[in-house]
Design an enzyme around this catalytic site. Structure first.
Site, PDB file in Angstrom:
ATOM      1  N   ASP A  26      56.110  71.325  53.126  1.00  9.73           N
ATOM      2  CA  ASP A  26      54.905  71.920  53.806  1.00  9.73           C
ATOM      3  C   ASP A  26      53.615  71.695  52.843  1.00  9.73           C
ATOM      4  O   ASP A  26      53.861  71.898  51.672  1.00  9.73           O
ATOM      5  CB  ASP A  26      54.953  73.467  54.300  1.00  9.73           C
ATOM      6  CG  ASP A  26      53.911  73.706  55.466  1.00  9.73           C
ATOM      7  OD1 ASP A  26      53.356  72.768  55.899  1.00  9.73           O
ATOM      8  OD2 ASP A  26      53.977  75.046  55.715  1.00  9.73           O
ATOM      9  N   ASN A  74      56.310  69.423  66.037  1.00  9.79           N
ATOM     10  CA  ASN A  74      55.189  68.544  65.548  1.00  9.79           C
ATOM     11  C   ASN A  74      54.593  67.580  66.648  1.00  9.79           C
ATOM     12  O   ASN A  74      53.493  66.935  66.245  1.00  9.79           O
ATOM     13  CB  ASN A  74      55.737  67.715  64.325  1.00  9.79           C
ATOM     14  CG  ASN A  74      56.158  68.521  62.919  1.00  9.79           C
ATOM     15  OD1 ASN A  74      56.772  68.408  62.183  1.00  9.79           O
ATOM     16  ND2 ASN A  74      55.165  69.668  62.902  1.00  9.79           N
TER      17      ASN A  74
HETATM   18  C1  FPP Z   1      53.992  69.461  56.654  1.00  6.58           C
HETATM   19  O1  FPP Z   1      52.933  69.418  56.028  1.00  6.58           O
HETATM   20  C2  FPP Z   1      54.820  68.147  56.603  1.00  6.58           C
HETATM   21  C3  FPP Z   1      55.201  67.478  57.918  1.00  6.58           C
HETATM   22  C4  FPP Z   1      54.887  68.071  59.181  1.00  6.58           C
HETATM   23  C5  FPP Z   1      55.342  66.158  57.860  1.00  6.58           C
HETATM   24  C6  FPP Z   1      56.341  65.717  56.724  1.00  6.58           C
HETATM   25  C7  FPP Z   1      56.606  64.408  56.383  1.00  6.58           C
HETATM   26  C8  FPP Z   1      56.384  63.590  55.560  1.00  6.58           C
HETATM   27  C9  FPP Z   1      56.584  64.097  54.174  1.00  6.58           C
HETATM   28  C10 FPP Z   1      56.348  62.148  55.749  1.00  6.58           C
HETATM   29  C11 FPP Z   1      57.813  61.605  56.486  1.00  6.58           C
HETATM   30  C12 FPP Z   1      58.966  62.011  55.861  1.00  6.58           C
HETATM   31  C13 FPP Z   1      59.874  60.848  55.455  1.00  6.58           C
HETATM   32  C14 FPP Z   1      61.288  61.339  54.805  1.00  6.58           C
HETATM   33  C15 FPP Z   1      59.500  59.432  55.465  1.00  6.58           C
HETATM   34  P1  FPP Z   1      51.558  69.741  56.964  1.00  6.58           P
HETATM   35  O2  FPP Z   1      51.056  68.696  57.693  1.00  6.58           O
HETATM   36  O3  FPP Z   1      51.953  70.836  58.075  1.00  6.58           O
HETATM   37  O4  FPP Z   1      50.830  70.464  55.878  1.00  6.58           O
HETATM   38  P2  FPP Z   1      49.563  71.679  56.279  1.00  6.58           P
HETATM   39  O5  FPP Z   1      50.373  72.904  56.354  1.00  6.58           O
HETATM   40  O6  FPP Z   1      48.943  71.906  54.893  1.00  6.58           O
HETATM   41  O7  FPP Z   1      48.661  71.413  57.303  1.00  6.58           O
END
Ligand code: FPP
Length: 239
Positions: A26, A74
């Site tokens: 996250d 998501n």
């Molecule tokens: C959370 O950060 C992250 C996600 C919902 C996506 C995670 C995805 C990746 C790291 C890329 C894809 C993965 C692979 C294995 C290729 P957020 O966007 O919720 O952050 P925030 O809380 O700061 O908004």
């Protein structure tokens, strides 16, 4: 001269590491916002961090890594962001088999993959099949939600004719049936919740929460999590 210098290793390798560690990655969006970048830049950097962290884990003695890449929730994000994350996933799937083969990593996708385009599903299946003989385990959770996973498991058991189920029956029908429960769950980004990730499997897991945003998570943070894990006496409800 350097030979006589006393070096203090900045992060010495922990002696006790979890066999199975899971990550809630996250903070990508906030990492980007802090730098005046679009949220998508945080996800791109997040993939790099993911690759570095899994490598560090396996080099340190961890057998199994599970990451939460895309949840059933998501999909509610703006379409442009969803499309971008799916593109990153697709790009990763394109190169992952070769990478995993080189590094001895068995790849599994956990979650309901049926929703993805046929080409992506083929890549997931191909990666799983071609790496099935390898020793390390990498589980990538996509379109994953714990409640959906438990419902799917129960529905499979009903379809098998069961009218009563045991804990073992449910565990054996989860996506993680072959890889077991995480010893340690790490969540970056400062939130203190599980967000529908491995809820059944987390019954006796240790937790490590850090304010660090996922793209900034590195060796120092990982070893800190392992040190905290090593210092915790796990009793599994006993004494
Ligand atoms: C959370 O950060 C992250 C996600 C919902 C996506 C995670 C995805 C990746 C790291 C890329 C894809 C993965 C692979 C294995 C290729 P957020 O966007 O919720 O952050 P925030 O809380 O700061 O908004």
């Amino acid at each position: 001269m350097g030979f006589f210098k006393k070096h203090k290793l900045s992060h010495s390798v922990p002696d006790v590491v979890p066999g199975h560690v899971a990550f809630i990655m996250d903070g990508n969006g906030r990492w980007a916002k802090k730098r005046g970048l679009p949220r998508t830049a945080g996800h791109s950097k997040g993939v790099k961090t993911f690759e570095e962290v899994i490598e560090l884990c396996f080099n340190t003695g961890v057998d199994t890594v599970t990451v939460y890449a895309f949840s059933t929730e998501n999909w509610k994000r703006p379409k442009t962001e969803v499309d971008f994350i799916l593109k990153l996933l697709d790009e990763y799937l394109t190169i992952s088999t070769e990478k995993c083969l080189k590094k001895g990593i068995r790849m599994r996708i956990i979650g309901d993959r049926s929703i993805f385009p046929e080409k992506m599903i083929e890549k997931m299946n191909d990666s799983e099949q071609r790496t099935a003989h390898l020793r390390y385990n990498l589980n990538v959770a996509v379109n994953y939600g714990s409640r959906a996973e438990i419902c799917t498991a129960v529905n499979k058991l009903i379809a098998e004719g069961k009218t009563q189920v045991t804990e073992e029956d449910i565990s054996a029908h989860l996506y993680t049936a072959e890889v077991g429960d995480p010893d340690l769950i790490v969540r970056t980004g400062g939130e203190l919740r599980l967000s529908n990730f491995l809820m059944w499997q987390a019954a006796y897991s240790e937790f490590y929460f850090t304010e660090t945003f996922w793209p900034d998570f590195g060796k120092k943070d990982l070893y800190k999590a392992f040190e905290k894990y090593a210092s915790t006496h796990r009793r599994f409800g006993g004494l």
